[in-house]
Every structure is written in C-alpha cells, then in structure tokens.
Design an enzyme around this catalytic site. Structure first.
Site, PDB file in Angstrom:
ATOM      1  N   ILE A  23       1.422  -0.779  -0.131  1.00  0.00           N
ATOM      2  CA  ILE A  23      -0.200  -0.022  -0.194  1.00  0.00           C
ATOM      3  C   ILE A  23       0.768   1.560   0.138  1.00  0.00           C
ATOM      4  O   ILE A  23       0.667   2.479   0.493  1.00  0.00           O
ATOM      5  CB  ILE A  23      -0.931  -0.579   1.260  1.00  0.00           C
TER       6      ILE A  23
ATOM      7  N   GLY B 245       2.688  -6.286   8.462  1.00  0.00           N
ATOM      8  CA  GLY B 245       2.649  -6.946   7.338  1.00  0.00           C
ATOM      9  C   GLY B 245       4.148  -7.425   6.713  1.00  0.00           C
ATOM     10  O   GLY B 245       3.951  -8.836   6.161  1.00  0.00           O
TER      11      GLY B 245
ATOM     12  N   LEU C  60      14.742  -3.990   7.628  1.00  0.00           N
ATOM     13  CA  LEU C  60      14.485  -4.591   6.643  1.00  0.00           C
ATOM     14  C   LEU C  60      15.543  -3.992   5.143  1.00  0.00           C
ATOM     15  O   LEU C  60      15.537  -4.569   4.079  1.00  0.00           O
ATOM     16  CB  LEU C  60      13.080  -5.524   6.121  1.00  0.00           C
ATOM     17  N   ASN C  61      14.411  -3.245   4.882  1.00  0.00           N
ATOM     18  CA  ASN C  61      15.393  -1.834   4.330  1.00  0.00           C
ATOM     19  C   ASN C  61      15.368  -0.780   4.376  1.00  0.00           C
ATOM     20  O   ASN C  61      13.649  -0.066   5.278  1.00  0.00           O
ATOM     21  CB  ASN C  61      14.203  -1.920   2.301  1.00  0.00           C
TER      22      ASN C  61
ATOM     23  N   THR D 153      12.608   1.993   2.370  1.00  0.00           N
ATOM     24  CA  THR D 153      11.172   2.224   2.388  1.00  0.00           C
ATOM     25  C   THR D 153      11.246   2.496   4.118  1.00  0.00           C
ATOM     26  O   THR D 153      10.005   2.772   5.021  1.00  0.00           O
ATOM     27  CB  THR D 153      11.051   0.814   2.659  1.00  0.00           C
TER      28      THR D 153
ATOM     29  N   LYS E 117      10.062  -6.475  13.374  1.00  0.00           N
ATOM     30  CA  LYS E 117       8.724  -5.994  13.696  1.00  0.00           C
ATOM     31  C   LYS E 117       8.503  -4.830  13.037  1.00  0.00           C
ATOM     32  O   LYS E 117       9.059  -4.922  11.885  1.00  0.00           O
ATOM     33  CB  LYS E 117       9.315  -5.042  15.216  1.00  0.00           C
TER      34      LYS E 117
ATOM     35  N   VAL F 205       6.882  -0.982  11.398  1.00  0.00           N
ATOM     36  CA  VAL F 205       7.185  -0.140  11.422  1.00  0.00           C
ATOM     37  C   VAL F 205       6.296   0.904  10.476  1.00  0.00           C
ATOM     38  O   VAL F 205       6.898   2.318  10.929  1.00  0.00           O
ATOM     39  CB  VAL F 205       8.322  -0.152  10.809  1.00  0.00           C
TER      40      VAL F 205
ATOM     41  N   GLU G   9       3.391   2.154  11.295  1.00  0.00           N
ATOM     42  CA  GLU G   9       2.798   3.107  12.360  1.00  0.00           C
ATOM     43  C   GLU G   9       3.290   3.451  13.769  1.00  0.00           C
ATOM     44  O   GLU G   9       2.835   5.054  14.056  1.00  0.00           O
ATOM     45  CB  GLU G   9       1.460   2.295  12.905  1.00  0.00           C
TER      46      GLU G   9
HETATM   47 MO1  MOS Z   1      -3.997  -0.529   9.698  1.00  0.00          MO
HETATM   48  S1  MOS Z   1      -4.914   1.847  10.646  1.00  0.00           S
HETATM   49  O1  MOS Z   1      -4.455  -1.088  10.354  1.00  0.00           O
HETATM   50  O2  MOS Z   1      -4.167   0.388   7.795  1.00  0.00           O
END
Ligand code: MOS
Length: 728
Positions: A468, A511, A617-618, A621, A688, A690, A692
């Site tokens: 996303i 993710g 990891l990157n 990004t 872990k 990142v 948010e």
């Molecule tokens: Mo998030 S607010 O779980 O895309």
C-alpha cells in the site's frame, strides 16, 4: 512442499545475519517504482475492460427511513441501465480484520452520506447525472444522535482495567496532573480514491479493487453477496495508500459486484473525493482524561487514562486509545477506562495506528505537563519511569531500546539547549523545542507465500499480500534474494491476487514481519531441497550470486536444478511468543517550532525521530514510513480536523481543500534514526512493525514545543492559531 512454523519459541538463530548475499537492510529501490512514476502501474480504476459500464453511488442526505422515488425517471435518462437498491449494499465499509460481517441494508440511512442506491449507465457522466437526479425521500429522524458529547455512553466491561488505588495515589502525590484533552476526527485521505471493477464469468466473480487485506476482503465480499469465497477472486496489485481506509471491503465493491451480475457486464464504481471522505472510515474523535501522580523522587505512582470515542450503532470497532498506556510507564496504581458514544456519523474505523496515534499523543502531553509542574526535565521524567516489566501483567519486554532512543534523540537534537517556556524569541517568532515518546504494540499474523526457483535460477515470490506504498515488493524481494543467494534482479515478486497463497495483509504494522516470514520459511525449505541435491547439510551450503558453494565445490543454481523447478510454500502462524512477552516498538520524537507572536501561527522548523523497531529490512522504505508517520503528526498537531455539522452530523469539510493535510511547505526537514535491534520473539526475521510507529505520539512533540515556545497549552487538537493567539 510446505514449511510451516507456529511461533511458539523465540528464534535465536538470526539467520538473516548469516547469509552471504548481503541485501537485507539495504536501501533497495522499490522494484515497482519505475512503473509507478511512469504511470504504468495499473490502479484499480485504470483497467480498460471491454464492455464496461459505470456505476455511481446515490447517497442519503439525511438520517432516517429511506422512501425512494424517481427510479423510473432516472431509468428513462440517456444511457442509464439500472437503478440498484439491493438490500445487500453495504451501509459502510467492513472493519477489515474483525470476524464481524459488514453491516448491510438500504432502507434506513444511519448517517448522512450513506450509500443507498447505485445508478449504472454507459458512461460515468450519465451515471453521475442519474445519481444526482434520483430523488431520495428520507423520513428524517429528528431525534437521531449526531453529537457524541450528548450521546449515551457504552462502557464495555472487557475494556476497563483497574489495579491499586489511583485516587489515593493522586491524593498523596508530591506532584500530579489531571487533564482532559480532545482530538478531532481524522480522515485517512489516501491519495488513490476507492474504486472497484467487477465482472462475472458464470458464477465466478473477479473484482479489481484497492484493498489492504485480501484474505479478509474476499470473505467479506462473498459474505455480503451470499456466495462462497471460492467463487470470488480479488486483485489489488497496486494500492495508492490505505492507512486503514482500505482494510475492509467497501460499498463500491459490493455495489459493483451486484450490478455486474444483474447486467451481465463489467461494472466500475469509483468514489469521488467527497464520497471517500463521507463513506469510508474516519478516525473517531476522542476525549481523554489523563491523571498522573508522582512521588518526591520523580517516580510515577499512578496512571489513569479514561477515553471517550464514538461510532455508529452495531459496529464492533472502537478506537483503542489506551493501548500503549497499559505498558509504556511504571506506576502501581492504574485505571484504564473506555467509553463509546453511539452516534449517527460516518463510520469510525482504523486510521493509521488506531489507538496509539491519538492515545500516546495525549499521554505524552500529560507527561510534559507533569514534568513542568514537578520541575523535572521531560526526557529525564520518562527515563525514570521506564518499567522493568509490563506493569499490568508482569511479563518481560521482548526487546526495547527505549531509554537509548530518548538519550540518542536528546543528544542529536541538542535538547540541552532547551530554555524555560516563553523565553526564546527571534523577532516576531517565539521559539521552543519539545519531545514525546513513541510506542506501538507489535503483532505477528498468519501468513502464507509461495516461492519458486525456476530452471534458469531465477526466483518468483507469490502471495496475496498487498503493497500500500509501504515497500512490500522491495522487502519480500530482498528476503528471497538474501535467503537464496540471488542478486535482487533475479527475484520477481507478485502480490495482490487472492489466487496466490493468503497473507496477513497490510494492517496493524504486521505486514512486513508476517508476510516476510512466510517468504523466509519457503526459502529455508528451498535451501534444504538444494542441499539435498548437493548431498550436503543445508547449513554447510553458502548461496551467493546464483551459485552454491559447498566444500571446494562451486555450482550454479541452474546446474543444480538441471531443468527442474523447485517450489515451496511458507506458512507462519502466531504462537506462544505473542503471549509470553510484551512485544512493542518504541522511540522518541523531538521537534522545534516557531510560533508567530503576531498571528499565533506555528511553523515546525525541524523534527527528529529515533526508533527501536526490530531488524530494519530496508533502510529506505522503513525510513519513508517514519517520514510519513511524522508528517501525519504535523497534520494532527496543527491542522487536521474533520468538522461535523452538529445538526445532522454530516462532514462539512469533505475535500482536500478544506480538510487541511500537512503539505510540503508545512513539513520541515525530518530526520529519522534507527537503533538496530533483533527481536527474537517477534519473528524468525527478528523484525517488528514500522508502518505506524512514526505517528504514535509525534503530534505531542510539536504541541509540547508550542508550550515551550509560548507558555500556552492547547488541549483541544489541532493547535490552530486562534487557540494560541488568544492566550499570547
Ligand atoms: Mo492500519 S490503520 O491497520 O491500515
């Protein structure tokens, strides 16, 4: 071949540190970047489908039972093909990850802007004309509650927590604060508006849309339509931002699918920007009372955090404001409260870091207020109150470089230069610096991916994970390249198709670690398959640049494969490590502001974030995620606010002209630093989340800096100039 792991034990092997390719953590460019910047990455509404017609949602202008009229008039208009008022249309988007099915129905409008019909026509303009013409008569319910301040509150039992005696701690405190803050509703305001194109082949539905969590979205769509999930395929290869607004299947998808089935043609439904504001998720407004009690030694003896949020009736979600308050600081006496006002406003759901984004922000304002009344440096106050263990459960933390983040940030930012509030001035500008802690819960979720090594030695990664804007294409490519010893251009990653193994999806910052682990597990299995062919132990084999090295032998992967392809599926499930320890990410923000003594306007001059969030990891990004999160923080601090009309609850500022996001001119040079970390409990990658963390308290660093500049405490977000100038 399936490689399955339930995360029941910490993984101390740190395998990614021992691979030879050396691409993990590198600032790899996004492999799909050239497609995006040349406009050739195809977003949901950009597919050119033969025979496609267009639907536009007609929406309620009031709250109450809907008595439709005029459908015949609209049907007679040029190009109009159908007026659909199916009871399966969604009232609002699904919440995305909950088991609860989305709320459906068109006979009662629960909020202004609710979709209640779809007009389909040959062209978008004809459909829009029809939707505007459709006379929707609503038996307006004058008693509908649209103001959370006057709504009846629900206080769900499972969401309260009490230990010790906070009232006594407050009464006996050397210093204390008891403050109430308000944060307004926010919009995700993703750049790509929501859109879907549906087409049926017999009883098989294919939907091109823009969603974050395809595994759940497929079930939600199937459930809404009353069909089996096996009959539904969703494609979301590119998603132009989500921030939570695309977690759940949304009204445009269900409407497009119903219309396409009825007409036997592909149907596209795209939301306008105004519709995005009014019919997709908003973040709830909050009212938060924070009580903090401190002893003579500067130790917290008590923490109280009582939160009021709102949502529509029948919604399972409510902004989990106090999520990080429960573990961030020590203090034996603790009170957590959670109250939900049921209101007829646009549905509230997840917006980037639901809970911490506003909850840590207000807690960090209260900590700044406490530091001020106690005469303790704000950084020092936080450091003195870092708990040894989770203060509620007594569980250890999995990994946490929180104190170092505070120290490192203070040193790099020049915190020691900070002066007493209201004492630094440059011409008309009052200058101040402020800081806040960052904290966000960390989670691992079930996820699957397939990795195939082709006879030419190239690898293909396939999963229904989404990107996303977060960098999923890049990091999954890097993980496979590292594990299989391939240059990154020898790995191609395909995402966003429910025909692929089902992933955790892009939500809750889980993710990367979750889908990344599924790729890692598949690659470990492929390494074993290769080792078997070499007749050696997997651990004794080095893979680098497309070659395997074992003893004194060097062989290319294509030679080893000898015309075959090898494939493996990785499958990670969360296990005991989720419960055995407290997993979270931490950090510290620092901000410098200049506030005009003439107008009250605040300009953020510089900002720094230092974060401890597992393995990075990157580097590129991940940094971008923090830049984005802290940019959200600038908006939250200074300008962002959804305004609801108190009479009927409708969103007044439903566009990007009136909903004031931070733009380039508002955002200073932001610096980001990572404190590298290996979290063995979080995942076999030691990574872990990142996505948010960068918003979880960022706004407080800015508003605390405003106090340092001006001596003015704004407890009603955003800190617009009118709220400051009145007190200068
Ligand atoms: Mo998030 S607010 O779980 O895309």
């Amino acid at each position: 071949m399936t490689a399955h792991l339930k995360m029941d034990k910490p993984d101390h092997r740190h395998r990614l540190d021992h691979m030879a390719q050396g691409v993990i953590g590198q600032p790899l460019d996004r492999p799909e970047g050239p497609l995006k910047v040349t406009g050739t990455a195809t977003y949901a509404h950009e597919w050119q489908v033969a025979g496609m017609c267009h639907g536009v949602l007609a929406r309620a202008s009031g709250i109450g039972p809907v008595i439709r009229s005029d459908a015949e008039v609209v049907l007679a208009m040029p190009g109009v093909l159908a007026v659909i008022t199916d009871e399966r249309l969604l009232r609002n988007p699904a919440q995305g990850t909950a088991d609860a099915a989305p709320v459906q129905g068109t006979d009662i409008a629960a909020y202004v802007g609710q979709p209640v019909a779809l007009v389909v026509a040959e062209t978008f303009e004809q459909a829009r004309h029809g939707a505007q013409r459709l006379g929707l008569i609503i038996d307006v319910d004058d008693m509908a509650v649209t103001d959370p301040e006057t709504a009846v509150l629900e206080t769900p039992k499972g969401k309260q927590h009490s230990q010790g005696n906070l009232a006594a701690a407050m009464a006996n405190a050397a210093h204390s604060v008891d403050v109430t803050y308000r944060t307004p509703a926010h919009s995700s305001a993703a750049m790509e508006p929501h859109a879907a194109i549906a087409m049926w082949d017999g009883d098989m539905l294919t939907l091109r849309g823009s969603y974050q969590m395809l595994k759940y979205n497929r079930n939600e769509l199937a459930d809404s339509l009353g069909v089996s999930p096996e009959n539904v395929r969703i494609l979301s290869p590119y998603v132009g931002g989500g921030f939570g607004a695309k977690l759940g299947i949304a009204p445009e998808a269900v409407a497009a699918a119903i219309a396409a089935q009825k007409l036997g043609r592909p149907v596209a439904v795209a939301l306008t920007r105004q519709q995005v504001f009014e019919t997709t998720m908003r973040r709830s407004e909050t009212r938060q009372r924070v009580r903090l009690s401190l002893d003579e030694g500067g130790q917290l003896t008590g923490i109280g955090h009582d939160a009021w949020v709102s949502n529509l009736p029948d919604e399972s979600f409510s902004e989990p404001v106090t999520q990080a308050t429960r573990f961030l600081y020590a203090g034996d006496n603790r009170e957590i409260g959670h109250h939900i006002a049921r209101v007829h406003r646009t549905c509230a759901g997840s917006v980037r870091a639901p809970g911490e984004a506003v909850g840590v922000t207000v807690l960090e304002n209260a900590m700044d207020e406490l530091a001020h009344v106690a005469g303790i440096d704000p950084v020092e106050l936080r450091k003195r109150n870092i708990p040894d263990r989770d203060p509620e459960t007594g569980k250890p933390f999995s990994s946490r470089r929180f104190a170092e983040a505070l120290d490192r940030g203070a040193e790099r930012f020049g915190w020691s230069e900070r002066r007493a509030p209201g004492t630094r001035r440059e011409g008309e500008w009052l200058i101040g610096i402020g800081m806040a802690s960052a904290a966000r819960v960390n989670a691992l979720m079930e996820s699957k991916a397939r990795v195939t090594l082709n006879p030419d030695g190239r690898a293909v990664v396939e999963t229904d994970m989404t990107d996303i804007g977060t960098g999923t294409y890049a990091i999954l490519t890097q993980i496979a390249a590292e594990m299989l010893g391939l240059p990154v251009n020898q790995v191609s990653t395909s995402l966003g198709d429910t025909d692929f193994p089902s992933a955790a999806g892009s939500g809750g910052s889980w993710g990367a670690a979750s889908s990344g682990t599924s790729v890692f597990l598949a690659c470990e299995n492929l390494r074993s398959q290769l080792a078997q062919r070499l007749d050696c132990a997997e651990a004794d084999m080095t893979l680098k640049d497309g070659q395997a090295v074992f003893d004194n032998r060097v062989q290319s992967l294509s030679d080893i494969l000898d015309g075959d392809s090898l494939t493996a599926e990785g499958h990670i499930e969360p296990g005991a490590t989720s419960e055995a320890v407290r997993q979270a990410t931490f950090g510290a923000y620092f901000a410098e502001v200049a506030v005009s003594a003439v107008t009250g306007e605040t300009r953020v001059r510089r900002m720094l974030g230092v974060f401890s969030a597992g393995r990075i990891l990157n580097a590129k990004t991940a940094r971008s995620q923090f830049l984005g999160g802290m940019t959200f923080g600038v908006g939250m601090a200074l300008t962002e606010e959804l305004v609801h009309d108190p009479r009927d609850g409708h969103i007044v500022n439903h566009d990007l002209a009136e909903y004031h996001l931070a733009v380039n001119a508002d955002v200073p040079q932001i610096e980001v630093e990572f404190l590298e970390e290996r979290d063995d409990w979080a995942s076999p990658l030691q990574a872990k989340g990142v996505g948010e963390l960068g918003i979880c308290g960022a706004a407080a660093a800015i508003t605390n800096a405003i106090f340092n500049a001006t001596n003015v405490r704004v407890r009603d977000y955003p800190a617009t100039l009118d709220k400051i100038i009145a007190h200068l």
